[in-house]
Each structure stands twice: as structure tokens, then as C-alpha cells.
Write a protein that holds these residues in place. Structure first.
Motif, PDB file in Angstrom:
ATOM      1  N   SER A  95       0.926   8.614  -8.102  1.00  7.82           N
ATOM      2  CA  SER A  95       1.189   9.282  -6.824  1.00  7.82           C
ATOM      3  C   SER A  95       1.572  10.748  -6.982  1.00  7.82           C
ATOM      4  O   SER A  95       1.488  11.513  -6.030  1.00  7.82           O
TER       5      SER A  95
ATOM      6  N   LYS B 216       1.939   5.418  -3.556  1.00  7.74           N
ATOM      7  CA  LYS B 216       0.705   4.814  -3.055  1.00  7.74           C
ATOM      8  C   LYS B 216       0.348   3.499  -3.738  1.00  7.74           C
ATOM      9  O   LYS B 216      -0.241   2.609  -3.122  1.00  7.74           O
ATOM     10  N   TYR B 217       0.657   3.361  -5.037  1.00  9.51           N
ATOM     11  CA  TYR B 217       0.086   2.304  -5.860  1.00  9.51           C
ATOM     12  C   TYR B 217       1.148   1.324  -6.353  1.00  9.51           C
ATOM     13  O   TYR B 217       2.293   1.691  -6.593  1.00  9.51           O
TER      14      TYR B 217
ATOM     15  N   LYS C  95      -4.001   0.145  -4.493  1.00 10.23           N
ATOM     16  CA  LYS C  95      -3.659   1.256  -3.595  1.00 10.23           C
ATOM     17  C   LYS C  95      -3.191   0.692  -2.257  1.00 10.23           C
ATOM     18  O   LYS C  95      -3.874   0.763  -1.244  1.00 10.23           O
TER      19      LYS C  95
ATOM     20  N   PRO D 172      -2.363   3.890   1.067  1.00 13.10           N
ATOM     21  CA  PRO D 172      -3.211   5.047   0.764  1.00 13.10           C
ATOM     22  C   PRO D 172      -2.744   6.362   1.373  1.00 13.10           C
ATOM     23  O   PRO D 172      -3.108   7.437   0.884  1.00 13.10           O
ATOM     24  N   ASP D 173      -1.937   6.310   2.439  1.00 13.17           N
ATOM     25  CA  ASP D 173      -1.485   7.545   3.089  1.00 13.17           C
ATOM     26  C   ASP D 173      -0.055   7.930   2.728  1.00 13.17           C
ATOM     27  O   ASP D 173       0.489   8.899   3.286  1.00 13.17           O
TER      28      ASP D 173
ATOM     29  N   GLY E  31      -7.835   0.502  -1.699  1.00 13.71           N
ATOM     30  CA  GLY E  31      -7.186   1.089  -0.540  1.00 13.71           C
ATOM     31  C   GLY E  31      -7.943   1.008   0.759  1.00 13.71           C
ATOM     32  O   GLY E  31      -7.660   1.771   1.695  1.00 13.71           O
TER      33      GLY E  31
END
Length: 293
Positions: free
Chosen positions: A96, A197-198, A204, A207-208, A239
Motif C-alpha cells: 500500500s 489495500k491488501y 486486494k 482497492p480504494d 480487487g
């Protein structure tokens, strides 16, 4: 600047200890660096607290995301900064802050990197830097930790095998969810509360998500059949799981999850069990080192 390297010798099946020579070579003409290796669970936190109570350091976590969480909780309350050298199996958080995944010469690039204040999540008195989750994926993480101990099973394979193992045992959880003061009721498969994110070895899930926006990203996956779960996880890896109707995305500063029975909770790889959990965001709460390009 004083440098403190915390090394988990078990991380990455020994990968972490390979950095010791590189550290000594880099600092051969310097005196202000220290190397400590962990001996047990929780040791990283106590080691870091001892050092940062005396002085300010750039503290390097050399291991996986579990080691990172321990180092993080040792730094909290000090003016020291946190650096991440990925040497575990998942290494999810660094994805990230370092898009592209180029780990070449990562030690030098991190030592010479710049610092930036970033957000943290907080559960009760404990902090997490990446993702906390409730339900199916917490159970997957718990099972994957056992699988990782077996020879020839990488982090990604452990999580893949664990998904199928858990799929046949896990049932949905009925919960009340209070998000920034608004209550919703759901029967969930999982809820991920994300700063990064992960998670899960590269999935993922958020994702945002951004580690500097002062918000937590919430991914709710409502309960579904086993066959729908099989469809979910390939999309979760890249994602695109938002295409599935059972998936909801929200952003918030605070979330409370309550269930009638105890449920599994994953916090940066640490597994808890409770029937209630409150998570908030701590904005711009820690200085993180971003590796140079």
C-alpha cells in the motif's frame, strides 16, 4: 539518526536473518545502529519499547506483517518512526505504500527513504497498521498460520488451501454494525476494516483504501453459498469483488460490530475471539518510512 533493526528469525523461513550481513555492510563506518532478533511472540514489542523509551529511533521491522504489528505497538507513544523491510510470507502492508512491488535493494532504499505521517486503526488499546477483519477470512488466517509451518507451502498457497478448508466449516454470522452512528443489521460472511489495500498474501480487499485519508475502508461481504464463495475469491485477489451483489463498500471513522456469539477477529495476523469489537481510525498517527524509488 539512530537506527534499530528488529529481526524475526523465523519470518519467511529464515529470509529475515539474511539481512544482517547487509545491515552491517551498510553501517560499517557508523556506530548508531542496533540489531535485535526476536525470541518469542510479543518480544518485538517489548524490545522496541525499551529502546524508544531512551531515545528516538528509526525502527525497522524485518519480518512479516505479524512482526510489523508488534513493532508498531512498541513504537506507539514515542517520537520514533517505523520502517518496513518485507521478509515474511504475506508482506501485505508494504504494497500500500510501495506500488509495483519492486523489492530490489529494499534495505538501502528504505534506510535512505523519506518519512510521511500515516493513519492507524485502533481496537481498544491496541493499534493495527493494515487490516482488521471479522468472520470467514479471520478463520482463514487462523488456519493459514498453521499451514505456513509446513515445508514447501508458501504464504499464498497457505491462504489458498485455507480458504477451501474453512469453506466447509464456516457459517455466516448475524451482527449489528454501527458505522459512524448509523446501525445496520447483516448476516455476514466477512467484514474487512481496512487502512491498507491488501491482505491474505496479496488479496486486494480494499482497492480504494488510502493510508493518509483519515478514514477506514469497510468491505462487507454478506453471507452466500459455497459456490458463490468460489466466485468471490478470484475477484477478491485482483480487487474486482465489488461486482458481486453481496459485497458492499463503505468509508468511516468508527465501526462497532456486535454479535450474539463470539466470532473470530484478525488484526494484522493476530487472531482474537469476541462477540463485540470497536474499531476507530487514528489520523496521521505515526511516521512511516517510504523507500526511495
Amino acid at each position: 539518526m539512530k537506527h534499530l533493526f528488529i529481526i524475526n528469525p523465523k519470518a519467511g523461513k529464515g529470509k529475515a536473518v539474511t539481512f544482517i550481513k547487509e545491515i552491517k555492510d551498510y553501517f560499517k563506518d557508523e556506530e548508531e545502529y542496533f540489531i535485535e532478533t526476536t525470541e518469542r511472540e510479543g518480544h518485538a514489542t517489548s524490545l522496541v519499547r525499551e529502546y524508544v523509551a531512551r531515545n528516538d529511533y528509526r525502527v525497522y521491522s524485518i519480518g512479516g506483517d505479524g512482526t510489523l504489528n508488534e513493532v508498531l505497538n512498541g513504537i506507539i507513544g514515542s517520537d520514533s518512526s517505523l520502517a518496513v523491510i518485507p521478509a515474511g510470507t504475506g508482506n501485505d502492508f508494504i504494497k500500500s505504500i510501495m506500488e509495483g512491488g519492486n523489492h530490489k535493494d529494499i534495505l538501502r532504499r528504505t534506510i535512505e527513504g523519506a518519512e510521511e505521517f500515516m493513519d492507524l486503526g485502533k481496537i481498544n488499546k491496541k493499534y493495527f497498521i493494515n487490516i482488521a477483519s471479522v468472520g470467514f477470512d479471520a478463520a482463514v488466517t487462523q488456519n493459514a498460520r498453521h499451514l505456513k509451518q509446513k515445508p514447501f507451502i508458501s504464504g499464498k498457497l497457505a491462504y489458498l488451501f485455507s480458504i477451501f478448508l474453512t469453506m466447509y466449516k464456516f457459517k455466516g454470522i448475524d451482527v449489528d454494525i454501527l458505522i459512524d452512528g448509523v446501525t445496520i443489521k447483516r448476516r455476514i460472511l466477512l467484514i474487512a476494516i481496512a487502512n491498507g489495500k491488501y491482505y491474505g498474501g496479496g488479496m486486494k480487499v480494499a482497492p480504494d483504501a488510502k493510508v493518509t485519508d483519515g478514514l477506514l475502508d469497510i468491505c462487507i461481504v454478506n453471507n452466500m453459498s459455497m459456490w458463490r464463495v468460489l466466485r468471490l475469491f478470484p475477484k477478491l485477489i485482483i480487487g474486482t469483488h465489488g461486482e458481486i451483489e453481496e459485497v458492499e463498500f463503505l468509508k468511516c471513522e468508527s465501526i462497532l460490530i456486535k454479535g450474539k456469539e463470539s466470532f473470530p477477529i484478525n488484526m494484522d495476523g493476530e487472531i482474537l475471539n469476541n462477540n463485540e469489537i470497536h474499531i476507530g481510525v487514528e489520523k496521521q498517527h505515526i511516521s512511516i518510512v517510504k523507500p526511495n524509488n
